[in-house]
Design a protein around this motif. Structure first.
Motif, PDB file in Angstrom:
ATOM      1  N   LYS A 133       0.821  -1.195   0.000  1.00 16.31           N
ATOM      2  CA  LYS A 133       0.000   0.000   0.000  1.00 16.31           C
ATOM      3  C   LYS A 133       0.858   1.249   0.000  1.00 16.31           C
ATOM      4  O   LYS A 133       0.658   2.147   0.781  1.00 16.31           O
ATOM      5  CB  LYS A 133      -0.911  -0.004   1.233  1.00 16.31           C
ATOM      6  CG  LYS A 133      -1.996  -1.018   1.142  1.00 16.31           C
ATOM      7  CD  LYS A 133      -3.203  -0.547   1.901  1.00 16.31           C
ATOM      8  CE  LYS A 133      -4.163  -1.679   2.108  1.00 16.31           C
ATOM      9  NZ  LYS A 133      -4.031  -2.330   3.398  1.00 16.31           N
ATOM     10  N   ASN A 236      -0.097   1.369   6.112  1.00 19.32           N
ATOM     11  CA  ASN A 236      -1.545   1.232   5.964  1.00 19.32           C
ATOM     12  C   ASN A 236      -2.186   2.580   6.114  1.00 19.32           C
ATOM     13  O   ASN A 236      -2.094   3.199   7.153  1.00 19.32           O
ATOM     14  CB  ASN A 236      -2.087   0.303   7.055  1.00 19.32           C
ATOM     15  CG  ASN A 236      -1.471  -1.060   6.934  1.00 19.32           C
ATOM     16  OD1 ASN A 236      -1.491  -1.644   5.881  1.00 19.32           O
ATOM     17  ND2 ASN A 236      -0.900  -1.524   8.018  1.00 19.32           N
ATOM     18  N   ASP A 237      -2.774   3.014   5.097  1.00 21.07           N
ATOM     19  CA  ASP A 237      -3.544   4.228   5.313  1.00 21.07           C
ATOM     20  C   ASP A 237      -5.021   3.886   5.280  1.00 21.07           C
ATOM     21  O   ASP A 237      -5.442   2.901   4.728  1.00 21.07           O
ATOM     22  CB  ASP A 237      -3.209   5.297   4.284  1.00 21.07           C
ATOM     23  CG  ASP A 237      -3.078   4.717   2.894  1.00 21.07           C
ATOM     24  OD1 ASP A 237      -1.944   4.630   2.437  1.00 21.07           O
ATOM     25  OD2 ASP A 237      -4.097   4.315   2.306  1.00 21.07           O
ATOM     26  N   SER A 238      -5.748   4.752   5.866  1.00 23.18           N
ATOM     27  CA  SER A 238      -7.149   4.448   6.027  1.00 23.18           C
ATOM     28  C   SER A 238      -7.954   4.820   4.800  1.00 23.18           C
ATOM     29  O   SER A 238      -9.149   4.681   4.758  1.00 23.18           O
ATOM     30  CB  SER A 238      -7.702   5.195   7.242  1.00 23.18           C
ATOM     31  OG  SER A 238      -7.350   6.540   7.127  1.00 23.18           O
ATOM     32  N   ASN A 239      -7.277   5.289   3.788  1.00 29.00           N
ATOM     33  CA  ASN A 239      -8.028   5.607   2.579  1.00 29.00           C
ATOM     34  C   ASN A 239      -8.509   4.302   1.958  1.00 29.00           C
ATOM     35  O   ASN A 239      -7.714   3.430   1.692  1.00 29.00           O
ATOM     36  CB  ASN A 239      -7.116   6.363   1.609  1.00 29.00           C
ATOM     37  CG  ASN A 239      -7.902   7.365   0.837  1.00 29.00           C
ATOM     38  OD1 ASN A 239      -9.114   7.322   0.823  1.00 29.00           O
ATOM     39  ND2 ASN A 239      -7.199   8.270   0.201  1.00 29.00           N
TER      40      ASN A 239
ATOM     41  N   LEU B 404     -14.475   7.745   0.463  1.00 24.84           N
ATOM     42  CA  LEU B 404     -13.869   8.372  -0.706  1.00 24.84           C
ATOM     43  C   LEU B 404     -13.244   7.321  -1.587  1.00 24.84           C
ATOM     44  O   LEU B 404     -12.876   6.244  -1.146  1.00 24.84           O
ATOM     45  CB  LEU B 404     -12.785   9.350  -0.238  1.00 24.84           C
ATOM     46  CG  LEU B 404     -13.284  10.489   0.634  1.00 24.84           C
ATOM     47  CD1 LEU B 404     -12.110  11.268   1.168  1.00 24.84           C
ATOM     48  CD2 LEU B 404     -14.211  11.380  -0.148  1.00 24.84           C
ATOM     49  N   ASN B 405     -13.096   7.688  -2.847  1.00 23.50           N
ATOM     50  CA  ASN B 405     -12.431   6.808  -3.818  1.00 23.50           C
ATOM     51  C   ASN B 405     -13.095   5.453  -3.940  1.00 23.50           C
ATOM     52  O   ASN B 405     -12.456   4.472  -4.258  1.00 23.50           O
ATOM     53  CB  ASN B 405     -10.952   6.591  -3.444  1.00 23.50           C
ATOM     54  CG  ASN B 405     -10.189   7.889  -3.458  1.00 23.50           C
ATOM     55  OD1 ASN B 405     -10.596   8.842  -4.104  1.00 23.50           O
ATOM     56  ND2 ASN B 405      -9.101   7.926  -2.731  1.00 23.50           N
ATOM     57  N   TRP B 434     -13.178  -0.786   9.421  1.00 26.42           N
ATOM     58  CA  TRP B 434     -12.442   0.334   9.997  1.00 26.42           C
ATOM     59  C   TRP B 434     -12.815   0.488  11.456  1.00 26.42           C
ATOM     60  O   TRP B 434     -13.929   0.155  11.873  1.00 26.42           O
ATOM     61  CB  TRP B 434     -12.805   1.646   9.302  1.00 26.42           C
ATOM     62  CG  TRP B 434     -12.178   1.834   7.980  1.00 26.42           C
ATOM     63  CD1 TRP B 434     -10.980   2.422   7.714  1.00 26.42           C
ATOM     64  CD2 TRP B 434     -12.747   1.464   6.738  1.00 26.42           C
ATOM     65  NE1 TRP B 434     -10.759   2.426   6.359  1.00 26.42           N
ATOM     66  CE2 TRP B 434     -11.835   1.852   5.735  1.00 26.42           C
ATOM     67  CE3 TRP B 434     -13.924   0.849   6.360  1.00 26.42           C
ATOM     68  CZ2 TRP B 434     -12.060   1.633   4.388  1.00 26.42           C
ATOM     69  CZ3 TRP B 434     -14.158   0.630   5.016  1.00 26.42           C
ATOM     70  CH2 TRP B 434     -13.223   1.024   4.040  1.00 26.42           C
ATOM     71  N   SER B 471      -3.800  -1.836  12.969  1.00 30.96           N
ATOM     72  CA  SER B 471      -4.031  -0.826  11.939  1.00 30.96           C
ATOM     73  C   SER B 471      -5.439  -0.304  12.092  1.00 30.96           C
ATOM     74  O   SER B 471      -6.255  -0.861  12.803  1.00 30.96           O
ATOM     75  CB  SER B 471      -3.854  -1.436  10.551  1.00 30.96           C
ATOM     76  OG  SER B 471      -4.742  -2.515  10.408  1.00 30.96           O
ATOM     77  N   GLU B 472      -5.695   0.750  11.373  1.00 31.46           N
ATOM     78  CA  GLU B 472      -7.022   1.331  11.483  1.00 31.46           C
ATOM     79  C   GLU B 472      -8.046   0.607  10.625  1.00 31.46           C
ATOM     80  O   GLU B 472      -9.237   0.734  10.864  1.00 31.46           O
ATOM     81  CB  GLU B 472      -6.977   2.792  11.051  1.00 31.46           C
ATOM     82  CG  GLU B 472      -6.396   3.655  12.120  1.00 31.46           C
ATOM     83  CD  GLU B 472      -6.524   5.111  11.766  1.00 31.46           C
ATOM     84  OE1 GLU B 472      -5.750   5.893  12.320  1.00 31.46           O
ATOM     85  OE2 GLU B 472      -7.399   5.446  10.939  1.00 31.46           O
ATOM     86  N   SER B 473      -7.543  -0.093   9.630  1.00 29.37           N
ATOM     87  CA  SER B 473      -8.510  -0.805   8.808  1.00 29.37           C
ATOM     88  C   SER B 473      -7.935  -2.147   8.422  1.00 29.37           C
ATOM     89  O   SER B 473      -6.727  -2.330   8.358  1.00 29.37           O
ATOM     90  CB  SER B 473      -8.833  -0.014   7.548  1.00 29.37           C
ATOM     91  OG  SER B 473      -7.785  -0.149   6.618  1.00 29.37           O
TER      92      SER B 473
END
Lengths: 254, 736
Positions: A133, A236-239, B404-405, B434, B471-473
């Motif tokens: 990621k 890890n991004d939350s996007n 988003l996205n 999440w 992690s957050e997600s």
């Protein structure tokens, strides 16, 4: 991509037919690519049917393909790909049978309530290669995430305590087997231990190549073959959907 | 004579001479017999079949038709005999003979315009009940032989008649138009009269009600018999009876008119395909009819909504008290008799009275409360004390989570009950979870690491969690098709997802892996939800069936079958004893979990239903569909009690606030609307007449009930959730 599409005035006849079909069925808003997809589907379907019809005609020793062959071809394909749900009387019959049995009593204090192990997916013999990621260099391009599934090498036997059966390990495109660098994972913790947690693969560590799973029977026999395993830090991004194009070769190797 | 005729009928290739012989033989008896036999039924005698109808086709076809009529008469005759005398044995042979006759029919009739396919069609499923309709259909189709143009004439005649009746009856009788039109059209298509079918459609489709527009569009694309074969919804429509509710006076009018000689064709079709539920009383007005109609099966028969429904809530067990007292209480509750007895305070029960409308605690087996569940309940009660009291003066704040996205790929969303996790199902077959709170998502360590930790330490539950991969997600892979339904379990341990690949997957939220794949629907599964008590879950899909599963059974426990089209939305009742399903056939059905029976059929929506919500007290149900309306239903009586107009597009999300004072609705038109549900439920009039006949008079008070409209920036709202403190959370994907 836009420039490749014909303007409506000069669209080929087939495309106009598709547009008319959409209009007749009341669909007013659609992306322009839908027409292309419909045309592709039509082409593929018609070619398949005609090829099948040709096979039937030659089988019946006819010189030309006639309507009967086409009809037979359509029917056979229909049963294969365009199936429809079962008819209502059948469903009612099955439902009546099923609904007659009383609801089963629930056993108290039995831990996670799951079906028998053979119906569960708690013993996967593969591991998913996760996508890195990183921030995509080709930003703006929507890419499809690729998943490579590790080759199946050894099938774990049912993870109950029993005789550890001999495991044949077949590896594909593996260099010299290297010991794992601490990336072990188990199929199931046998009941000799108190914990009832069913663990499985952690999903985030990235692996470079195909990883063959180990299986843990009892507490000892660990049969593993691996390739180079390099764990990288994955940011890890939350996007939700930053995607990155992945290599195809691993996928093809299966 | 009968023997001679019988021989003639069994011959596979009937000779022309024999035919004419039979004809002469029986001709004499046929006409009066036919008349006599048929007039005993409500079907008036059609044109006597003895004299072969002069048709433009060849003589051979003429003889065939005669033979067909004779065979039908035979079949009928045999059955009449058997019904009179022999009983089961006779009935058997009669049926067998009938079977022979119909199979012979199908062999004899080679012309595509033959009426035999009608007999050999799926309709034999109900042949046992309706021998006479079969005969009349065949005979009527026979009389139409070669002249389907008469369909237009008949329909036109009926139209003129209905336009000429009194105003008060006209609205009711106009209900007949749509089912009649569709059945006549399908009849023409089924018998391969393509051109006549198209002409019929063009002439009369414009007359139909506007809310049938989508159905008519589907029909217009259907011009050949082969098109009908794969369309299960249409086949179901053909074989099920369209229910109409008409007052007795209007019905008499219609019947009198149709039983005149030239109109019996329509009468036959009505007899076969329509079920007219007659009530005594005033004819209904157009608005009343419009509010209840719109579904693919007409309205609901009155007795379909008469079963008793236990809509009350189950008693919450007391948990402040220590464990042994609680067991005592549980025993007490089980020792109590079923709710049907009138409640008496002298039962020695606790201060809480038994709700006569609540099901017994052990009506369906429910999992016992674990310690973690009890802790959760205590948390819940603490939060409830801090809950904001909502009302028209005190609207909730709304927090919108935008994905988003997602590029229109977000197909399902769910929140946990304590609002700490949010899960999204996507069209790329992934499920992502999440954490809404700052606390990250951790999965359990691998077995090797677990063996290293100190099991005796106090914080062992923290130690088993893997910090390195927090992690957050988290992404969950496994499905092979878009994920259309998502549901968290009430104890936050599991997540369900249902997908287009036909499976429902159970994921563990401790390890973030897939545990089970439940296979049963072989077609896309549109929705899934856990029971409020956990352990059970339901799913509904394209195969028109909703299934009840338990997590530890790989096959469903109950199958709820009855809808004519896809089941698009499935919800549990708060007491977990009933399941509501909304479908693309525009009806909502309420099913009993105990025995799988359909206890309520609710009609009124004009489009497929996409959202359902039970009120927290269990008495009411709210539903939203593609027509943009939210309808409110009283479950106990099975009546519509409110209609909330305002949305301009599909309503995808409905949620009641925690105490039921406010109903929030989210729609594809990018708005969230808040409605005053307390007021809507206060205004119910449930006098005896209403309950008996199901007539409702809906006040047009949508404007008063609307408390607020909140627009998003081009994000359709696909999920709503009230936190335990009555903060409204909404979710949707950004869709510019």
């Amino acid at each position: 991509a836009r420039s490749k599409m014909a303007s409506p005035k000069t669209a080929p006849k087939d495309a106009q037919v598709m547009a008319q079909i959409l209009k007749d069925m009341g669909i007013t808003e659609y992306e322009p690519r839908v027409i292309n997809q419909m045309l592709e589907f039509t082409y593929r379907y018609v070619t398949t049917i005609i090829e099948d019809a040709k096979i039937y005609a030659t089988h019946a020793k006819k010189s030309t393909v006639d309507a009967d062959d086409v009809r037979l071809a359509i029917q056979c394909r229909m049963d294969q790909s365009f199936t429809s749900p079962p008819p209502r009387d059948f469903l009612l019959e099955v439902a009546k049978q099923k609904n007659q049995t009383p609801l089963p009593l629930i056993k108290p204090y039995s831990g996670p309530r799951l079906p028998p192990d053979r119906y569960c997916l708690t013993a996967p013999n593969y591991r998913l290669k996760s996508v890195q990621k990183k921030v995509s260099s080709s930003s703006g391009r929507i890419t499809v995430p690729r998943l490579s599934v590790g080759a199946v090498s050894s099938r774990p036997s049912t993870p109950t305590l029993g005789t550890p059966s001999a495991q044949t390990v077949v590896t594909s495109k593996v260099g010299t087997p290297v010991s794992l660098t601490g990336q072990r994972f188990t199929v199931q913790i046998p009941s000799s231990q108190s914990s009832t947690v069913k663990s499985a693969t952690p999903s985030t560590p990235t692996v470079q190549n195909v990883l063959i799973n180990p299986s843990l029977i009892g507490s000892k026999n660990i049969l593993i073959t691996t390739n180079m395993v390099s764990s990288q830090n994955s940011a890890n991004d939350s996007n939700p959907l930053k995607r990155k194009h992945d290599e195809d070769d691993d996928y093809d190797a299966l | 004579k009968m023997a001679a005729v019988q021989d003639g009928s069994i011959e596979p290739e009937p000779d022309k001479e024999i035919k004419t012989e039979i004809l002469n033989d029986v001709a004499g008896n046929l006409a009066p017999a036919a008349a006599g036999m048929l007039s005993s039924s409500p079907v008036p005698a059609p044109v006597p079949m003895a004299a072969p109808k002069p048709t433009p086709s060849a003589a051979e076809a003429k003889d065939q038709q005669t033979l067909l009529a004779v065979l039908q008469f035979l079949k009928k005759n045999k059955l009449v005999e058997s019904a009179g005398g022999a009983g089961a044995g006779g009935g058997q042979s009669g049926d067998a003979e009938g079977g022979d006759a119909s199979s012979l029919l199908s062999r004899v009739s080679s012309t595509p315009a033959a009426p035999s396919p009608v007999v050999a069609a799926p309709i034999p499923a109900k042949a046992t009940g309706g021998e006479q309709p079969d005969v009349s259909v065949v005979l009527s189709a026979y009389s139409q032989q070669g002249d389907p143009a008469l369909y237009q004439v008949y329909y036109n005649g009926l139209k003129k008649f209905i336009e000429s009746v009194l105003d008060c009856h006209r609205a009711e009788l106009s209900q007949v138009f749509y089912p009649l039109f569709v059945h006549m059209y399908l009849e023409l298509v089924y018998n391969n009269h393509e051109n006549e079918a198209k002409a019929f459609f063009e002439k009369f489709s414009g007359d139909q009600e506007c809310y049938y527009e989508d159905d008519l569009r589907v029909l217009s694309g259907l011009s050949k018999r082969e098109h009908m074969k794969g369309n299960e919804t249409l086949l179901d429509f053909r074989t099920s009876k369209f229910v109409l509710r008409i007052s007795r006076d209007s019905y008499q009018l219609l019947k009198r008119h149709l039983q005149e000689r030239q109109n019996n064709q329509i009468w036959n079709i009505i007899q076969e395909h329509l079920y007219i539920d007659i009530f005594d009383g005033m004819p209904r007005s157009k608005s009343q009819i419009d509010s209840m109609s719109g579904s693919l099966a007409g309205e609901a028969k009155r007795e379909a909504n008469k079963a008793k429904v236990f809509y009350g809530l189950l008693k919450e067990p007391e948990i402040e008290v220590p464990l042994d007292d609680e067991d005592e209480e549980a025993e007490n509750e089980e020792g109590k008799p079923k709710k049907k007895k009138p409640k008496k305070d002298s039962m020695g029960s606790k201060s809480k009275k038994q709700d006569p409308n609540a099901p017994a605690q052990n009506r369906i087996p429910l999992p016992e409360l674990k310690d973690s569940d009890k802790l959760d309940k205590i948390m819940n009660m603490k939060e409830a004390t801090k809950r904001v009291r909502l009302g028209p003066e005190n609207l909730p704040s709304i927090c919108f989570y935008t994905f988003l996205n997602a590029y229109q790929g977000l197909t399902a969303v769910d929140f946990t009950d304590d609002s700490s996790l949010i899960a999204g199902g996507f069209a790329d077959s992934t499920v992502r979870v999440w954490s809404v709170t700052p606390k990250k998502l951790r999965s359990v360590k691998s077995a090797a690491d677990l063996s290293l930790i100190d099991k005796e330490s106090d914080d062992v539950l923290e130690r088993i969690m893997d910090e390195k991969t927090a992690s957050e997600s988290k992404i969950l892979h496994g499905h092979s098709g878009p994920v259309y339904g998502i549901g968290f379990s009430p104890d936050r341990n599991y997540l369900l997802s249902s997908s287009e690949d036909g499976t429902v997957r159970l994921w563990s939220l401790q390890t973030f892996t897939c545990l089970v794949g439940y296979k049963g629907h072989n077609y896309p599964v549109w929705d899934t939800q856990f029971s409020p008590y956990g352990y059970y879950f339901i799913s509904g899909g394209h195969d028109r069936v909703a299934r009840l599963w338990a997590t530890d059974h790989y096959q469903p426990l109950r199958m709820f079958s009855g809808h004519l089209a896809d089941v698009t939305c499935t919800r549990f009742h708060p007491n977990s004893n009933y399941v509501a399903t909304g479908s693309a056939d525009r009806t909502i059905r309420l099913w009993d979990v105990l025995n799988g029976n359909c206890v309520r059929i609710l009609t009124g929506h004009k489009g497929p239903i996409h959202s359902l919500a039970f009120s927290p007290n269990g008495k009411f149900l709210a539903s939203g569909a593609t027509d943009g309306r939210v309808l409110l239903w009283d479950i106990g009586h099975g009546l519509m009690i409110g209609e909330l107009k305002g949305h301009t597009d599909t309503v995808y999300a409905l949620k009641f606030s925690r105490d039921g004072e406010i109903l929030a609705s989210g729609s594809m038109d990018n708005t969230v609307r808040l409605w005053d549900s307390l007021k809507a439920f206060d205004d119910i009039e449930t006098d005896d007449f209403t309950a008996a006949t199901g007539h409702i008079h809906l006040p047009d008070n949508s404007q008063e009930l609307l408390l607020g409209t909140y627009m998003t920036k081009s994000s359709p709202v696909i999920h709503l959730h009230f936190t335990r403190r009555n903060l409204l959370l909404a979710a949707g994907g950004y869709n510019p």
